[in-house]
Design an enzyme around this catalytic site. Structure first.
Site, PDB file in Angstrom:
ATOM      1  N   GLY A   1    -142.794   7.005   1.665  1.00 43.69           N
ATOM      2  CA  GLY A   1    -141.712   6.108   2.066  1.00 43.69           C
ATOM      3  C   GLY A   1    -140.345   6.531   1.562  1.00 43.69           C
TER       4      GLY A   1
ATOM      5  N   GLY B   1    -137.951   6.551  -0.787  1.00 41.02           N
ATOM      6  CA  GLY B   1    -137.882   6.228  -2.205  1.00 41.02           C
ATOM      7  C   GLY B   1    -136.478   6.024  -2.732  1.00 41.02           C
ATOM      8  N   ARG B   2    -135.499   6.621  -2.077  1.00 42.37           N
ATOM      9  CA  ARG B   2    -134.098   6.395  -2.481  1.00 42.37           C
ATOM     10  C   ARG B   2    -133.165   6.459  -1.283  1.00 42.37           C
ATOM     11  NH1 ARG B   2    -132.271  11.987  -5.338  1.00 42.37           N
ATOM     12  NH2 ARG B   2    -133.517  13.386  -4.060  1.00 42.37           N
TER      13      ARG B   2
ATOM     14  N   ASP C   1    -135.616   6.162 -10.068  1.00 44.15           N
ATOM     15  CA  ASP C   1    -134.501   5.211 -10.108  1.00 44.15           C
ATOM     16  C   ASP C   1    -133.797   5.047  -8.769  1.00 44.15           C
ATOM     17  OD1 ASP C   1    -133.073   7.568  -9.866  1.00 44.15           O
ATOM     18  OD2 ASP C   1    -132.246   7.519 -11.895  1.00 44.15           O
TER      19      ASP C   1
ATOM     20  N   ARG D   1    -126.167   9.852   5.407  1.00 48.87           N
ATOM     21  CA  ARG D   1    -126.606  10.781   6.444  1.00 48.87           C
ATOM     22  C   ARG D   1    -126.828  10.019   7.743  1.00 48.87           C
ATOM     23  NH1 ARG D   1    -132.241  12.923   3.693  1.00 48.87           N
ATOM     24  NH2 ARG D   1    -133.357  10.944   3.597  1.00 48.87           N
TER      25      ARG D   1
ATOM     26  N   ARG E   1    -140.333  10.217  11.039  1.00 47.65           N
ATOM     27  CA  ARG E   1    -140.952  11.460  10.580  1.00 47.65           C
ATOM     28  C   ARG E   1    -142.414  11.511  11.010  1.00 47.65           C
ATOM     29  NH1 ARG E   1    -138.056  12.319   5.383  1.00 47.65           N
ATOM     30  NH2 ARG E   1    -136.290  10.879   5.392  1.00 47.65           N
TER      31      ARG E   1
ATOM     32  N   ASP F   1    -143.761  14.789   5.594  1.00 41.33           N
ATOM     33  CA  ASP F   1    -142.820  13.666   5.506  1.00 41.33           C
ATOM     34  C   ASP F   1    -141.374  14.136   5.610  1.00 41.33           C
ATOM     35  OD1 ASP F   1    -143.774  14.642   2.811  1.00 41.33           O
ATOM     36  OD2 ASP F   1    -142.005  13.549   2.154  1.00 41.33           O
ATOM     37  N   ASN F   2    -141.162  15.446   5.657  1.00 40.66           N
ATOM     38  CA  ASN F   2    -139.821  16.001   5.848  1.00 40.66           C
ATOM     39  C   ASN F   2    -139.665  16.624   7.232  1.00 40.66           C
ATOM     40  OD1 ASN F   2    -139.129  15.294   3.235  1.00 40.66           O
ATOM     41  ND2 ASN F   2    -139.614  17.291   2.385  1.00 40.66           N
TER      42      ASN F   2
ATOM     43  N   ASP G   1    -133.708  16.277   5.260  1.00 39.85           N
ATOM     44  CA  ASP G   1    -133.998  16.339   3.825  1.00 39.85           C
ATOM     45  C   ASP G   1    -133.630  17.689   3.225  1.00 39.85           C
ATOM     46  OD1 ASP G   1    -134.828  13.728   3.394  1.00 39.85           O
ATOM     47  OD2 ASP G   1    -136.873  14.139   4.008  1.00 39.85           O
TER      48      ASP G   1
END
Length: 518
Positions: free
Chosen positions: A100, A102-103, A135, A193, A200, A270-271, A280
């Site tokens: 997923g 994540g950031r 984070d 972006r 994906r 996933d990319n 990515d």
């Protein structure tokens, strides 16, 4: 006040997570509502004027403090509804389960002045349910690299996501750049972006792996309706046609990578974009001295799964995982294999097209494939710069072939001298082929200049700009952005941006090898 209009179809048409907020959890839905986490002092550092224009953003919009607040994660424009998407993926060949965003937090799907769809996604905007203990932030160095490369690839003619803005956060982020136990505080940043879709391969892999055929079908139906509305047919036939298009677009993308010497570095499923866009930008790099086994990613240094020369094969393997994920929607695997075959056919056609263009020929004959392969072998043995070699050949006279046109391409004088006879023989073969082609020197040079860039975003150039930016000087970022908007042109007084990698950068962190730390 901006005039951005949003329709946010993904949130409206796909099932959402009933829980809101960034608490880490397993999610069985397609997306989760989550707000960007505010930062201390959002400051606009750079932006793409072209992307802003496509969105209908005016100069006063970009200059407004509100713009930095929104694209730094501290505020929202009307119509924005932030979310993070759920997906899985194969990482370095192994199934990784739920991953997923994540950031990455999408702010909304804007409708541009051309009527096109532009999903606006902040990278580094704070934690989401998919942050897996991280984070959710990003550092300035990785954000500069993503911002610049997104735009550089666009102007090279490579299918890619774009970047609207680079915003400094005013906060420090702690990162261990090479995972060696030496973390340090680095300035934080957020990139916005932009793409018509950030869907994906992993968006289909995760529900398939979980046996959730209903959600898998919802993802497929939504993607076809929103992103491929012109595909004819229905049922299995339409899905098979769609897979074929994804395979074709992926082949075109990777062929462009190989043409310009780009190495993605992390070709996990996933990319991989369903639209065939480069997505990515992490530990990517450009080939300097030609080496098909080179990877810029320290994480991949031992296995070299994602090295330059294997990118077409990896893309095909990744498409196989997508086809496998779609298989529950088919009674027979034959249509899926037919789609995969389109990758190979398209890639081979692109390779022939690019071979002819890079050599300045009207068409690619079978022997031309051997000719360019022999040149690549020579470049490797003689340690020649890929970009400078092909660009140098533009100036070769077929009537009097002289290796001096390649004098700037060598990294090692001893290797140059050792390979001089072989290179001279190759130049004679190439010159004879050019004469056989029959085009004038001007026509041949024009073909070659359109296929062989003068300027690429070499890692050392990006690192120099990063070093300056970390000291508060953004001039290097702005200069690189300007130069990379005209990569095929000879730009007076910009020759330094075309120079091969200097000796000091051969082994320096950020200039030769990079980690996934960002």
């Amino acid at each position: 006040m901006t005039h951005l209009q949003f329709d946010n179809r993904l949130r409206a048409e796909l099932p959402g997570d009933p829980e809101e907020g960034p608490r880490r959890r397993e999610v069985l839905a397609a997306w989760s509502a989550v707000q960007p986490t505010p930062v201390a002092a959002p400051t606009l550092l750079a932006y793409s004027a072209d992307v802003a224009q496509r969105l209908g953003l005016r100069a006063e919009d970009l200059a407004s403090p509100r713009f930095a607040e929104v694209f730094g994660g501290n505020a929202l424009y009307p119509g924005m509804q932030p979310w993070a998407v759920n997906y899985g993926g194969h990482q370095f060949g192994h199934w990784a389960g739920q991953l997923g965003d994540g950031r990455a937090i999408s702010l909304g799907e804007a409708i541009g002045v051309d009527g096109g769809r532009y999903e606006l996604q902040l990278k580094g905007a704070g934690p989401t349910p998919y942050s897996r203990g991280a984070d959710g932030r990003a550092v300035l160095r990785s954000s500069i690299r993503e911002f610049l490369c997104s735009e550089a690839m666009h102007y090279l003619g490579v299918p890619t996501t774009r970047a609207l803005s680079l915003v400094g956060t005013g906060d420090a982020v702690v990162r261990d750049m090479f995972y060696d136990g030496h973390p340090r505080r680095e300035p934080g940043a957020i990139v916005c972006r932009v793409a018509p879709s950030f869907i994906r391969f992993g968006n289909f892999e995760l529900p398939a792996a979980r046996g959730d055929v209903d959600l898998l079908r919802q993802w497929v139906d939504f993607t076809l309706a929103r992103d491929f509305p012109d595909l004819p047919g229905s049922g299995e036939d339409r899905i098979a046609s769609w897979l074929g298009q994804v395979c074709e677009r992926t082949a075109v993308m990777v062929a462009h990578w190989m043409r310009v010497g780009f190495v993605h570095g992390v070709m996990n499923t996933d990319n991989m974009s369903i639209l065939g866009l480069t997505i990515d930008y992490g530990p990517y790099g450009w080939v300097d001295d030609y080496d098909p086994d080179w990877t810029p990613n320290t994480t991949d240094a031992q296995g070299r799964r994602y090295r330059f020369g294997t990118q077409p094969q990896v893309a095909y393997w990744n498409l196989g995982r997508l086809a496998q994920a779609l298989s529950p929607l088919f009674g027979d695997a034959a249509p899926l294999q037919a789609g995969l075959d389109q990758f190979r056919d398209t890639y081979l056609a692109c390779d022939r097209r690019d071979t002819a263009a890079k050599l300045g020929l009207a068409e690619c004959q079978d022997e031309d494939l051997h000719l360019i392969d022999d040149l690549r072998a020579l470049m490797r043995e003689a340690e020649m710069d890929m970009t400078l070699t092909f660009r140098g050949l533009v100036d070769l006279s077929p009537q009097q072939p002289d290796a001096s046109v390649l004098r700037e391409a060598f990294y090692d004088e001893t290797k140059r001298a050792a390979q001089a006879p072989a290179l001279g023989a190759w130049l004679q073969r190439y010159a004879a082929r050019c004469l056989q082609d029959g085009a004038s020197d001007a026509v041949r040079a024009s073909r070659m200049r359109a296929a062989n860039p003068r300027y690429v975003l070499r890692n050392y150039l990006a690192q120099q700009a990063i070093d300056q930016a970390e000291q508060g000087d953004l001039s290097g970022v702005h200069a690189l952005l300007e130069v990379m908007q005209r990569p095929y042109d000879d730009q007076p007084r910009r020759e330094s941006f075309a120079a091969k990698r200097p000796d000091w950068a051969r082994d320096r962190a950020g200039c030769s090898m990079l980690s996934c730390s960002s």
